[in-house]
Design a protein around this motif. Structure first.
Motif, mmCIF file in Angstrom:
data_model
loop_
_atom_site.group_PDB
_atom_site.id
_atom_site.type_symbol
_atom_site.label_atom_id
_atom_site.label_comp_id
_atom_site.label_asym_id
_atom_site.label_seq_id
_atom_site.Cartn_x
_atom_site.Cartn_y
_atom_site.Cartn_z
ATOM 1 N N ASP A 4 13.381 71.932 -30.927
ATOM 2 C CA ASP A 4 12.210 71.513 -31.673
ATOM 3 C C ASP A 4 11.217 70.907 -30.688
ATOM 4 N N ALA A 5 10.040 70.588 -31.181
ATOM 5 C CA ALA A 5 8.947 70.150 -30.306
ATOM 6 C C ALA A 5 9.260 68.867 -29.557
ATOM 7 N N GLY A 6 10.206 68.063 -30.034
ATOM 8 C CA GLY A 6 10.497 66.805 -29.369
ATOM 9 C C GLY A 6 11.643 66.855 -28.383
ATOM 10 N N THR A 7 12.343 67.970 -28.310
ATOM 11 C CA THR A 7 13.516 68.076 -27.451
ATOM 12 C C THR A 7 13.122 68.224 -25.990
ATOM 13 N N ILE A 8 13.873 67.540 -25.130
ATOM 14 C CA ILE A 8 13.684 67.679 -23.687
ATOM 15 C C ILE A 8 14.984 68.234 -23.125
ATOM 16 N N TRP A 9 14.928 69.386 -22.484
ATOM 17 C CA TRP A 9 16.120 70.000 -21.917
ATOM 18 C C TRP A 9 16.379 69.391 -20.544
ATOM 19 N N LEU A 10 17.594 68.885 -20.345
ATOM 20 C CA LEU A 10 17.987 68.296 -19.066
ATOM 21 C C LEU A 10 19.343 68.836 -18.641
ATOM 22 N N THR A 11 19.520 68.972 -17.348
ATOM 23 C CA THR A 11 20.849 69.281 -16.836
ATOM 24 C C THR A 11 21.692 68.012 -16.963
ATOM 25 N N GLN A 12 23.000 68.146 -16.869
ATOM 26 C CA GLN A 12 23.869 66.962 -16.921
ATOM 27 C C GLN A 12 23.542 66.026 -15.770
ATOM 28 N N ASP A 13 23.269 66.590 -14.595
ATOM 29 C CA ASP A 13 22.937 65.789 -13.417
ATOM 30 C C ASP A 13 21.656 64.975 -13.654
ATOM 31 N N ALA A 14 20.613 65.619 -14.190
ATOM 32 C CA ALA A 14 19.357 64.908 -14.461
ATOM 33 C C ALA A 14 19.578 63.827 -15.517
ATOM 34 N N PHE A 15 20.357 64.122 -16.551
ATOM 35 C CA PHE A 15 20.650 63.143 -17.594
ATOM 36 C C PHE A 15 21.371 61.934 -16.987
ATOM 37 N N ASP A 16 22.340 62.195 -16.119
ATOM 38 C CA ASP A 16 23.090 61.103 -15.478
ATOM 39 C C ASP A 16 22.187 60.255 -14.589
ATOM 40 N N GLY A 79 22.288 70.495 -21.113
ATOM 41 C CA GLY A 79 22.861 71.828 -21.005
ATOM 42 C C GLY A 79 23.247 72.143 -19.576
ATOM 43 N N GLU A 80 24.031 73.151 -19.452
ATOM 44 C CA GLU A 80 24.428 73.611 -18.127
ATOM 45 C C GLU A 80 23.366 74.556 -17.587
ATOM 46 N N THR A 81 23.431 74.805 -16.297
ATOM 47 C CA THR A 81 22.513 75.756 -15.690
ATOM 48 C C THR A 81 22.711 77.107 -16.370
ATOM 49 N N PRO A 82 21.616 77.742 -16.803
ATOM 50 C CA PRO A 82 21.746 79.015 -17.520
ATOM 51 C C PRO A 82 22.277 80.140 -16.626
ATOM 52 N N ALA A 83 22.746 81.174 -17.284
ATOM 53 C CA ALA A 83 23.263 82.348 -16.566
ATOM 54 C C ALA A 83 22.126 83.051 -15.828
ATOM 55 N N ASN A 84 22.473 83.691 -14.732
ATOM 56 C CA ASN A 84 21.491 84.441 -13.952
ATOM 57 C C ASN A 84 21.402 85.858 -14.521
ATOM 58 N N ASP A 85 20.831 85.973 -15.731
ATOM 59 C CA ASP A 85 20.779 87.256 -16.419
ATOM 60 C C ASP A 85 19.357 87.775 -16.625
ATOM 61 N N GLY A 86 18.371 87.095 -16.024
ATOM 62 C CA GLY A 86 16.983 87.552 -16.134
ATOM 63 C C GLY A 86 16.307 87.185 -17.437
ATOM 64 N N VAL A 87 17.004 86.454 -18.304
ATOM 65 C CA VAL A 87 16.415 86.025 -19.573
ATOM 66 C C VAL A 87 15.829 84.631 -19.380
#
Length: 165
Positions: A4-16, A79-87
């Motif tokens: 949603d518009a308020g969500t911020i996606w962070l890696t676990q490392d950035a969150f920590d 979230g974890e680093t996404p897959a390297n699938d070009g998406v």
């Protein structure tokens, strides 16, 4: 991945890292500022006490950063680093070609807090006009979206790969 518009996606490392910064600001750093203010207050006349005013200014900036971090962490989707699938999805470094300007742009789709210190990569939020238009699309696709200035912009996704710190 939907956000949603308020969500911020962070890696676990950035969150920590942000959590550790918040703990430091609310603990030892807050105590340190209070001690500076108290020591400056003991010097006498507060109107002309530059040490007192500097410490109060520093306290205001620190409290604002605490509020910012608390808000960011409350809205974080880790979230974890996404897959390297070009998406294209949050956490990807995306290269697009702006068709009308014949120029390319490379950026991280996600939050600035995911970047390593000193990394000069631009960052676009998944909720931005460009981010929303390309999120979920694949390398090689062409997308047209309405920019904040009201003009339609066409971009081709040249590459999408996971951000590696």
């Amino acid at each position: 991945m939907t956000q949603d518009a308020g969500t911020i996606w962070l890696t676990q490392d950035a969150f920590d890292k942000l959590t550790a910064e918040l703990d430091d600001l609310k603990g030892p750093r807050r105590t340190e500022i209070i001690e500076k203010i108290s020591a400056a207050r003991d010097e006498g006349d507060l109107k002309e006490n530059s040490g007192y005013h500097a410490a109060k200014d520093e306290q205001g900036k620190q409290e604002a950063r605490i509020r910012q971090l608390e808000d960011m962490l409350r809205r974080a989707e880790v979230g974890e680093t996404p897959a390297n699938d070009g998406v294209v999805e949050p956490g990807m470094v995306v290269t697009v070609q702006l068709k009308d300007f014949d120029e390319t742009e490379k950026f991280l789709l996600g939050a600035r807090e995911n970047l390593d210190e000193g990394d000069k990569l631009d960052v676009y939020s998944p909720q931005s006009a460009l981010g929303a238009a390309i999120n979920g699309k694949s390398k090689g696709e062409t997308v047209t979206y309405s920019a904040p200035n009201g003009k339609d912009v066409t971009v081709e996704i040249l590459d999408a790969e996971p951000y590696r710190s």
